[in-house]
Design a protein around this motif. Sequence first.
Motif, PDB file in Angstrom:
ATOM      1  N   LEU A 100       0.810  -1.225   0.000  1.00  0.00           N
ATOM      2  CA  LEU A 100       0.000   0.000   0.000  1.00  0.00           C
ATOM      3  C   LEU A 100       0.834   1.261   0.000  1.00  0.00           C
ATOM      4  O   LEU A 100       0.274   2.358   0.196  1.00  0.00           O
ATOM      5  CB  LEU A 100      -0.936   0.011   1.218  1.00  0.00           C
ATOM      6  N   ALA A 101       2.111   1.105  -0.199  1.00  0.00           N
ATOM      7  CA  ALA A 101       2.987   2.275  -0.157  1.00  0.00           C
ATOM      8  C   ALA A 101       2.605   3.258  -1.256  1.00  0.00           C
ATOM      9  O   ALA A 101       2.385   2.868  -2.415  1.00  0.00           O
ATOM     10  CB  ALA A 101       4.449   1.833  -0.325  1.00  0.00           C
ATOM     11  N   ALA A 129      -7.431  -3.966  -2.454  1.00  0.00           N
ATOM     12  CA  ALA A 129      -8.039  -5.289  -2.319  1.00  0.00           C
ATOM     13  C   ALA A 129      -6.974  -6.389  -2.402  1.00  0.00           C
ATOM     14  O   ALA A 129      -7.097  -7.439  -1.753  1.00  0.00           O
ATOM     15  CB  ALA A 129      -9.083  -5.495  -3.401  1.00  0.00           C
ATOM     16  N   ARG A 130      -5.861  -6.165  -3.184  1.00  0.00           N
ATOM     17  CA  ARG A 130      -4.823  -7.187  -3.347  1.00  0.00           C
ATOM     18  C   ARG A 130      -3.687  -7.037  -2.336  1.00  0.00           C
ATOM     19  O   ARG A 130      -2.693  -7.740  -2.413  1.00  0.00           O
ATOM     20  CB  ARG A 130      -4.221  -7.095  -4.752  1.00  0.00           C
ATOM     21  N   SER A 131      -3.770  -6.143  -1.393  1.00  0.00           N
ATOM     22  CA  SER A 131      -2.657  -5.830  -0.488  1.00  0.00           C
ATOM     23  C   SER A 131      -2.349  -6.961   0.481  1.00  0.00           C
ATOM     24  O   SER A 131      -1.265  -6.989   1.094  1.00  0.00           O
ATOM     25  CB  SER A 131      -2.991  -4.562   0.309  1.00  0.00           C
ATOM     26  N   GLY A 132      -3.233  -7.927   0.657  1.00  0.00           N
ATOM     27  CA  GLY A 132      -3.013  -9.012   1.602  1.00  0.00           C
ATOM     28  C   GLY A 132      -3.510  -8.684   2.984  1.00  0.00           C
ATOM     29  O   GLY A 132      -3.171  -9.392   3.946  1.00  0.00           O
ATOM     30  N   ARG A 155     -16.295  -6.135  -0.962  1.00  0.00           N
ATOM     31  CA  ARG A 155     -16.806  -4.754  -1.007  1.00  0.00           C
ATOM     32  C   ARG A 155     -16.154  -3.967  -2.143  1.00  0.00           C
ATOM     33  O   ARG A 155     -16.823  -3.239  -2.867  1.00  0.00           O
ATOM     34  CB  ARG A 155     -16.532  -4.065   0.324  1.00  0.00           C
ATOM     35  N   VAL A 156     -14.832  -4.117  -2.262  1.00  0.00           N
ATOM     36  CA  VAL A 156     -14.145  -3.386  -3.330  1.00  0.00           C
ATOM     37  C   VAL A 156     -14.604  -3.871  -4.689  1.00  0.00           C
ATOM     38  O   VAL A 156     -14.848  -3.074  -5.614  1.00  0.00           O
ATOM     39  CB  VAL A 156     -12.614  -3.540  -3.179  1.00  0.00           C
ATOM     40  N   ARG A 157     -14.746  -5.195  -4.828  1.00  0.00           N
ATOM     41  CA  ARG A 157     -15.198  -5.750  -6.098  1.00  0.00           C
ATOM     42  C   ARG A 157     -16.616  -5.239  -6.430  1.00  0.00           C
ATOM     43  O   ARG A 157     -16.916  -4.885  -7.577  1.00  0.00           O
ATOM     44  CB  ARG A 157     -15.188  -7.271  -6.029  1.00  0.00           C
ATOM     45  N   ARG A 158     -17.515  -5.214  -5.420  1.00  0.00           N
ATOM     46  CA  ARG A 158     -18.875  -4.740  -5.669  1.00  0.00           C
ATOM     47  C   ARG A 158     -18.883  -3.259  -6.027  1.00  0.00           C
ATOM     48  O   ARG A 158     -19.607  -2.821  -6.927  1.00  0.00           O
ATOM     49  CB  ARG A 158     -19.746  -4.975  -4.432  1.00  0.00           C
ATOM     50  N   THR A 159     -18.054  -2.484  -5.327  1.00  0.00           N
ATOM     51  CA  THR A 159     -18.008  -1.053  -5.621  1.00  0.00           C
ATOM     52  C   THR A 159     -17.493  -0.796  -7.024  1.00  0.00           C
ATOM     53  O   THR A 159     -18.069   0.018  -7.780  1.00  0.00           O
ATOM     54  CB  THR A 159     -17.109  -0.343  -4.601  1.00  0.00           C
TER      55      THR A 159
END
Length: 826
Positions: free
Chosen positions: A328-329, A602-605, A692-696
Motif C-alpha cells: 500500500l505504499a 483489495a490485493r494488499s493481503g 466490497r471493493v469488487r462490488r463497488t
Amino acid sequence: MRAAGPLLLTWALLLGTAASQQCHPAGPAAVLRFTDRHAELRVPALHRVPSSLDPLYGLVRRCLDLIQQNPLPTELLRTALNEPGSVRTAQVVQYELGYVVCAAVALLFAVAVPVAGMCFCYCRSRRRCGGRLRAHRRSLGCRRRCLLACLSLTSLIMLVSASCALVSSQRVKGQMEPGLGAVPSTLRTLQQHLDNVPQGVQMVVDKFEVPRKQILSDLGGLSRSVGLSIHAQLSAVTYAALADLQDRAAELQASLQHLQTVHSTARALAAAQAELEPALRERRRGAVALLDDPRCTSCASALGRAQRLQLGADFAKVPSVEKVLKALAGLPRSDFAEMIRQGNGTFNSIPELAVERMAQLIQDLRADLARTAEKVQSIADSFPLPDYTRPASEALAEAERRSRPYLREARRFERYRWIAGTVLCSIILLILACNVTGMALGAYGLSKREDPSDYECRGEAGAKFLLVGVALAFLFSWLLILLVFATFLVGGNIQTLVCRNWVNQEIYKFIDTPGNLPPSMNLSRQLNLRRDSNLSSAYRECKGGAGLWEVLQLDSSYDLDEHLRTPKYTADLQKRLGGFTVSLGDVRLLRSEGRQDLETFARSGLDELDYGRFQEELQNPVVQTSLPGLARSLEGLQKMQRNGTVAGRLAAEARALWHMQNSTVRAQEALVAKLGESVQFLSRLAPHLKERVRRTLATTASLEARLPLQAQQILRQELGCFTRKELRYFTQYLNWVGQTLREDVASCQPLATALDNGRVILCDRIAEPWNAFWFSLGCCTFLLIPSIIFAVRLTKHFRPIRNRLISTGSEETCPFHIPRVTALKL
C-alpha cells in the motif's frame, strides 16, 4: 457468480426506476376552453307548451278530422299552383265537402234564426207568444223546475264555452304578434347565418391560438423539465454509488492509518519488552530472596506470586504488517474527495445541460408550430360554402321582403277578429246575464206569490229579462254564426290542409315531387341543394346535424373529416420529437487511478494477516503477575514484620514495583490498547474487503456505462409523454372545429329548426287556440236555440195565471173570476 450480484442489483435499480417513470414534464393535458362568439346567429328551437286547454284542442282536432277526411289534394294543388285558371269548382267542392256542409248549416242558421226572431216579434205584437198561462194544472211546478234546470244547464255550458272562447281569443292575440314577428326575424337570422359562414369559419380557425399558446408555454419549460426528470429518476442509484465509493475511500484511508499504527506499536512494544525483561528479572530475584528469608514473617503467601514475576505477552511474535504496508505504499495516489465532488457536480448539471442541448430542438418545434398554423388556415381557405350559399341567402332575403305585406295584413285582420270576437262574446255574456237575472227574479217572485193569479212585479221583471236575452240572441245570432264560420273556415283549413300534412311531412313530399311546383318556386334550385337530394332528405339531414356543405350542391366534394385529421397537422412535430437524440455527457464516478488504488487495496493481503495471533498476544498481560497487587501485598507484609531491616527492604521492594508499574508497564498497556483497537478494525474489515471493493468497482463501472443509455431512454419517454400531451391539444381543437362547424358556424340545423319553429308557431301556438275560439264560440251560438226556447217557455211561468175551475175527472175548464189586477203584457 459473486461478481454478478452487484450488476444485477444495479440493473434492478435502473429497471425499477424506468418502470416507475411517469410523464412528469408533460402531465395530464389541460382541457382547452374556446369562447363561442357565434351564438347570436342561432335560431332557438321552439316547442309546444302544455296548456290547460289541451283537452279542448284535442277535441277540436278530432272534430276537424271528421269534417275533413280527405288527404292532401295533390292534383288540385298542382293545378292551382301551375294553372290557376283551370281549377274547377267541382274539385274544390269535392275536397271541401265537409266545409261546404258546415257552410250550409251556418247559412241555414244565419237565415232561420233571425226569421224565427221576426216571427216571434210578430207573435208578441199579436200577444200570442210569450204571454201567460191560461190554466193552472198540477204539473206546472214540475214543468217550471224542469225548464229552470234546462235553462240553467244551457246557460252554464254557454258560460264555460264563452270563457273558453275569450281565453282562446286572447291567446291567439298574444301569440299572433310574436309569431308573425318571428317570421322576418327568423328569415333574417338564417340569412345572416349563411352570410356569416366565412367569418365564422375564420373565427374557428383563429381559435388555433388557444392550443398554440398552450403548446408554446409547454415548450418553454420542456428542456429543463426533461433534465429534472432524468436527474430525479437516476439520482437514487447515482448517489448510492457515490456513497459506496466514498465508503471504500474512507476504508482505504483508515486501513492505512491502522496498519501504520499496528506496525509502529508492535515495534515499540517489542523494544519496551526488551528493556523491561532485565529489570523485571532483577525485581523477581530480589523479591524472591527477601520473601524466602527466614526473618520475613508470613511471607510464604506472596512468595509464589513473586516467583511468577515475568513477561506475559511476547510482542516479538505478532505477525508483521510490513508486507501489507509495502503493497500500500504511496496510496492513495488519487484524490477521492475531489473525484466524488466532480462526479456529483457532473450529475447535478444534467438539467442545465439538457436546456443547452435541447435549445435547437425547441427552436425547430416553434418553427414547426408556425407552419402548422398555416396548415390550419387552409381549413378556412379551402372551405367552399361562401359561393354556394348565395342562392339560398338571396332566396331568404326575397322571402323576407315578400312576407312583410302579408304579415301586416294578417296583423290587421287579427285585430278585427279579436275586436269582433270580444264584442260578440260580451253579447253572449250579456244574454247569459239576462237569463241568470231573469231566472233569479222569476224564481224569487214565484216564492213570494200566494195566488198564481196574483200579479208580482219581481216575477214580471224576471220574465222581461228573459225576453231581453231572447231578443239579443235573435238580434246577434247571424253575426255570431258568420264570425264562427269565417274563423272556422280559415282555422280548419290551416289545421287539415297545412298542419296535419306538415306533421306527417306530406307537404315535403308534395314539394319534392317534380312538376307539383311551378319553375319559379323550385326550392331545390333556389336553395342550391344537391342533385340527388330534395327538401325531405335535406330536412332530415339538417335535423340530424349535418353541415351545409353536406346538403348543398358543390362542384367538388368537400370532406371535412379529411381536413380535420390530426396526423395532417402533427406529423412534423411527431417526427422531430421521435427522432431526437442528444448526449447529456458522461458521468465519471471513478477515474482510472482511483480504480487502481482500490484494486491495490483489495490485493494488499490485508485479509491474509493472522489476526488470531494478534488476538492471542493481546489477550496476555504485559506482566503475568499484577505488579500493583504484589506491591500492595508487600506493603501489607511490611506492617507485620518485627525485624526492621526486613520491613525496610519490603517497603523498598514495594516502591520499586510501583515505580515499574507507573513508569513502564502502564505505558506498554496503553500501547497494547492502541494496538488492539487497530487490530480489531482491521480484523472486521479484512474478511469483506475484497468483496466490497469488487462490488463497488462493478457497480461503478456498470452505472457509468448505463447512465447515458438510461438517460437517453428517459429522454425518449419524456418526449413521448410531451408528444402525447400536445397531440391531445390538437385533437381537442380539431374536434371542437368539427363540432362547431357542424353544429353552429356552418350547420344546416338552423334551417330545419326554422321549419319546425314555423310549424310550432302556426299550428301549436296560433291555429290551435284559433280553432278552440271558433269551436267554443260556435257552441255558444248553437246553444242560443235551446236557450231561446227554454227562456220563452219559462217566461209564462213567471206571470200570473188566469184561474179556471178544473174538474178532477176531465180536462175541461170553467170560467174563472177575473182578478182585480190584470197582468201587464209586453
